[in-house]
Design an enzyme around this catalytic site. Structure first.
Site, short mmCIF file in Angstrom:
data_model
loop_
_atom_site.label_atom_id
_atom_site.label_comp_id
_atom_site.label_asym_id
_atom_site.label_seq_id
_atom_site.Cartn_x
_atom_site.Cartn_y
_atom_site.Cartn_z
N ASP A 98 0.85 -1.18 0.00
CA ASP A 98 0.00 0.00 0.00
C ASP A 98 0.89 1.23 0.00
O ASP A 98 1.73 1.38 0.88
CB ASP A 98 -0.88 -0.03 1.26
CG ASP A 98 -1.75 1.22 1.37
OD1 ASP A 98 -1.98 1.89 0.34
OD2 ASP A 98 -2.20 1.52 2.49
N ASP A 100 0.59 5.16 0.18
CA ASP A 100 -0.40 6.17 0.46
C ASP A 100 0.31 7.50 0.66
O ASP A 100 1.17 7.62 1.53
CB ASP A 100 -1.15 5.77 1.75
CG ASP A 100 -2.29 6.71 2.04
OD1 ASP A 100 -2.31 7.83 1.48
OD2 ASP A 100 -3.17 6.33 2.84
N ASP A 291 3.55 1.13 3.07
CA ASP A 291 3.05 1.10 4.44
C ASP A 291 3.24 -0.32 4.98
O ASP A 291 2.55 -1.24 4.56
CB ASP A 291 1.56 1.49 4.37
CG ASP A 291 1.04 1.89 5.72
OD1 ASP A 291 1.85 2.10 6.63
OD2 ASP A 291 -0.19 1.98 5.86
#
Ligand code: SF4
Lengths: 387, 334
Positions: A98, A100, A291
């Site tokens: 992920d 972000d 992440d």
């Protein structure tokens, strides 16, 4: 959201789901699903532990209930609809990353999106060139918000627990780098190669051993370029380094940076530098800022490609590696049209969308539908009556 | 692979399928075997194995001169597995797995190349390759503590991890350890455990003594900040996450507190539920057979449990190391 706004957004979402299907993940029947609905009354709560036997059943559900957010499990379960994890019987999971922008930079939306795209490109390069995952086993999705999700569906990773996944995510992020291992001589070639042709041998460095040396050199050169008094003060602030040592080091820094990597660590100041936060930050920049907890969590729900993100109204766009370079979320993830919609903007707002740049003052105004959806979903505007 | 190991060779690698077959041919009924005099000899030898594992014995040479029949020697490996399974403590299981792996590794070092290749192949490792696929590598190394094993510190290219000479032997040893550890504890019928009770009793006592000697008496003032924070949270009646309960319980268990003592810690909570607590504590301390090694600082951080980090934390990457470090400092001072 006021009722009129809610109604407007929900209708547009419904219209979208009438014409567009979700991208159905592999082994659909083994996935758990979760939904968050547009119900203004209830606080945000997810309806999860759902399972669907086939794409038609899933499609019908989404069309009739029009969720604001749609998620499915990265894990495969024997009984995905069971109410507890134990009863679900975990049977593997895709490997997920992920990225972000919220965890990387702050700033205007377009800038955050550009930055997170760079990080994603770094990650993809490491996954394919270094870690050796086949491009055909990698799926990308624009998250619909401020980032990207990478799904590695390779069967070899399915059974991995958190520990194996931690090795991989630490690699892509550059966590736990050991200076001695990074600067050790050799790059896969023999000792004599090294002696005979240093430049060639260094060219053969790959992966983190190359990134580390490059980052360290850049760090040293930046230090050399700084105001000497300032640089000395910085160095003298490091653990165990005196003013005198710092000054001597600075005088020497050019030749040191040009020398062999394995000699760098012999220097006390370099050792102190590599342990300092400033350098660690730089190393993190050399890696990809994924992440970590998302990757190590083997029971995660993730946004479904093809669905809409209820907090932005943008599409969670499934992407092939090939298409990634040309992807522009502010154009390609926008699914609504340009008929005029009257909104009441709560504050001044600037953004670009579908190739236009908008700089809007607070108050009632007409904007294209796509922008209206974006503003309403973000909670910065409401539908204005009397349109 | 067309290699047949003879009985003398099989005793060095009792975990191999071939070895187990040999022993099974010899032992028809476990109950009867344990009552027989060869059974006694094998049990005696099994106890030696477990004791050696507990005391970190590293000398294996003398075992070659044992005049136990190969079948019984191999049976003793199987019985040792029963013994630790009956005791049911995860750290004992881990010790045995480590011991057996080190023992096999010791013999492998001096082994004929084709036999070495065969044993490695049996546990899924190709000794001929200078690089190992990344996907295989990360399955092998998570329990190897040294940072040079971390994928991030390896020379990784095109999906392969380059190995230095000699490293393959360490990986084989680790693989053997992991295989044995994963198989244990076995589900042993209660009747068999009862029969073994005199020996398992001795083993449990020895283990308790070991733990006490290793960590000495429990000293709460040497606890790392994260553990103290968890205890405070319990005392204040906060509901811990599963990971939080796991971290505290596994930590306390490892430094030598028994189930009752750990339950006392949980009893500081205002809404203490003794049954629930005992159940959870027993589960985490190994009765359920799942892993219970306390989480490292990295994991603690991931789960938001690394609270009140202090200066000494910089010198450690495991809450247990913090505890050991602090205790030693205190000991010197006092
Ligand atoms: S650094 Fe490690 S020992 Fe220190 S508080 Fe955090 S988890 Fe505990």
């Amino acid at each position: 959201m006021k009722p009129a706004t809610l109604e407007f957004v929900k209708q547009r979402f419904a219209e979208y789901y009438q014409r567009q299907n979700l991208t159905v993940p592999s082994s659909l029947e083994q996935r758990e699903w979760g939904f968050i609905f547009f119900d203004a009354a209830a606080e945000v709560r997810m309806r999860r532990h759902m399972a669907f036997a086939d794409p038609e059943e899933l499609g019908a559900y989404v069309k009739s209930l029009v969720p604001a957010h749609v998620y499915y499990s990265t894990a495969y379960y024997q009984t995905p609809s069971a109410p507890t994890m134990n009863e679900k019987h975990w049977a593997g999971a895709d490997l997920i990353f992920d990225l972000d922008a919220d965890h990387i930079v702050r700033g205007p939306y377009a800038m955050m999106l550009a930055r997170v795209k760079e990080e994603t490109e770094k990650l993809l390069a490491m996954l394919t060139d270094e870690l050796g995952f086949a491009r055909s086993q990698i799926r990308i999705a624009f998250s619909g918000g401020r980032g990207y999700h990478i799904h590695v569906t390779d069967i070899a990773v399915r059974g991995w627990g958190s520990q194996e996944r931690r090795e991989i995510v630490d690699y892509v992020c550059g966590i736990g780098l050991d200076p001695a291992a990074m600067l050790a001589p050799g790059g896969g070639e023999t000792e004599s190669d090294l002696r005979s042709d240093r430049a060639g041998a260094e060219g053969a460095r790959t992966g983190w051993r190359r990134r580390y040396v490059e980052t360290l050199r850049a760090h040293l050169l930046d230090l050399a370029a700084r105001d000497p008094a300032e640089a000395t003060a910085y160095l003298a602030g490091l653990d165990g380094i005196g003013k005198r040592t710092a000054a001597e080091f600075l005088a020497d820094i050019g030749s040191l940076a040009a020398g062999a990597p394995e000699d760098l660590l012999k220097n006390r100041v370099v050792r102190a530098l590599t342990a300092a936060p400033g350098f660690e930050e730089r190393l993190r920049d050399a890696g990809a800022r994924a992440d970590e907890p998302v990757t190590t969590d083997i029971k995660r729900l993730i946004r479904t490609p093809g669905s809409l993100h209820g907090g932005s109204g943008m599409r969670v766009v499934p992407l092939d590696i090939r298409d990634f370079a040309d992807f522009d979320p502010l154009v390609d993830a926008v699914v609504f049209g340009d008929r005029d919609v009257r909104v009441d903007l709560k504050a001044n707002f600037a953004t670009s969308l579908l190739g236009n740049t908008y700089s809007l003052d607070a108050g009632i105004r007409n904007v294209p539908e796509a922008l209206a959806i974006f503003l309403c979903c973000r909670g910065v505007a409401e539908i204005a009556g009397g349109a | 692979m067309g290699i047949v190991l003879d009985r003398k060779e099989l005793i060095k690698y009792p975990f191999l399928k071939e070895s187990q077959q040999l022993a099974r041919r010899h032992v028809e009924s476990l109950e009867e075997f344990l009552g027989s005099s060869p059974g006694d000899a094998a049990l005696e030898r099994a106890k030696e194995r477990v004791v050696a594992a507990l005391t970190f014995k590293k000398e294996f040479q003398d075992e070659n001169t044992q005049n136990l029949k190969p079948e019984l020697e191999i049976a003793s490996y199987a019985i040792a597995r029963l013994l630790v399974s009956c005791v049911g403590d995860r750290s004992l299981v881990d010790r045995l797995a480590r011991y057996e792996a080190e023992r096999a590794s010791f013999f492998l070092a001096a082994e004929e190349p084709e036999i070495r290749r065969f044993v490695a192949w049996s546990v899924g490792i190709d000794t001929g390759a200078a690089a190992m696929p990344v996907t295989r590598y990360v399955e092998l190394v998570p329990h190897l503590r040294d940072r040079r094993w971390r994928l991030v510190n390896r020379d990784v290219r095109q999906g392969g991890v380059n190995l230095e000479p000699g490293e393959i032997d360490e990986l084989i040893r680790e693989r053997i350890r992991a295989i044995i550890a994963d198989q244990l504890p076995l589900r042993v019928p209660a009747g068999i455990c009862e029969r073994l009770a005199p020996v398992t009793g001795e083993i449990a006592a020895l283990q308790q003594q070991q733990v006490l000697e290793q960590f000495g008496e429990v000293r709460e003032e040497a606890f790392p900040p994260c553990i103290s924070a968890l205890i405070q949270a319990i005392t204040a009646g906060t509901n811990l996450t599963h990971m939080g309960r796991f971290a505290i319980t596994s930590f306390l268990h490892t430094i030598g507190m028994n189930v009752a003592q750990i339950a006392d810690v949980f009893a500081r909570a205002p809404d203490f539920d003794p049954d629930m607590t005992m159940y959870q504590v027993e589960h985490i301390s190994g009765r359920g057979g799942t892993e219970y090694t306390p989480p490292s600082c990295a994991t603690m951080r991931t789960f938001g449990l690394c609270a009140n980090r202090d200066r000494d934390c910089e010198r450690v990457n495991h809450p247990l190391s913090y505890y050991r470090l602090k205790k030693n400092i205190k000991k010197k001072r006092s």
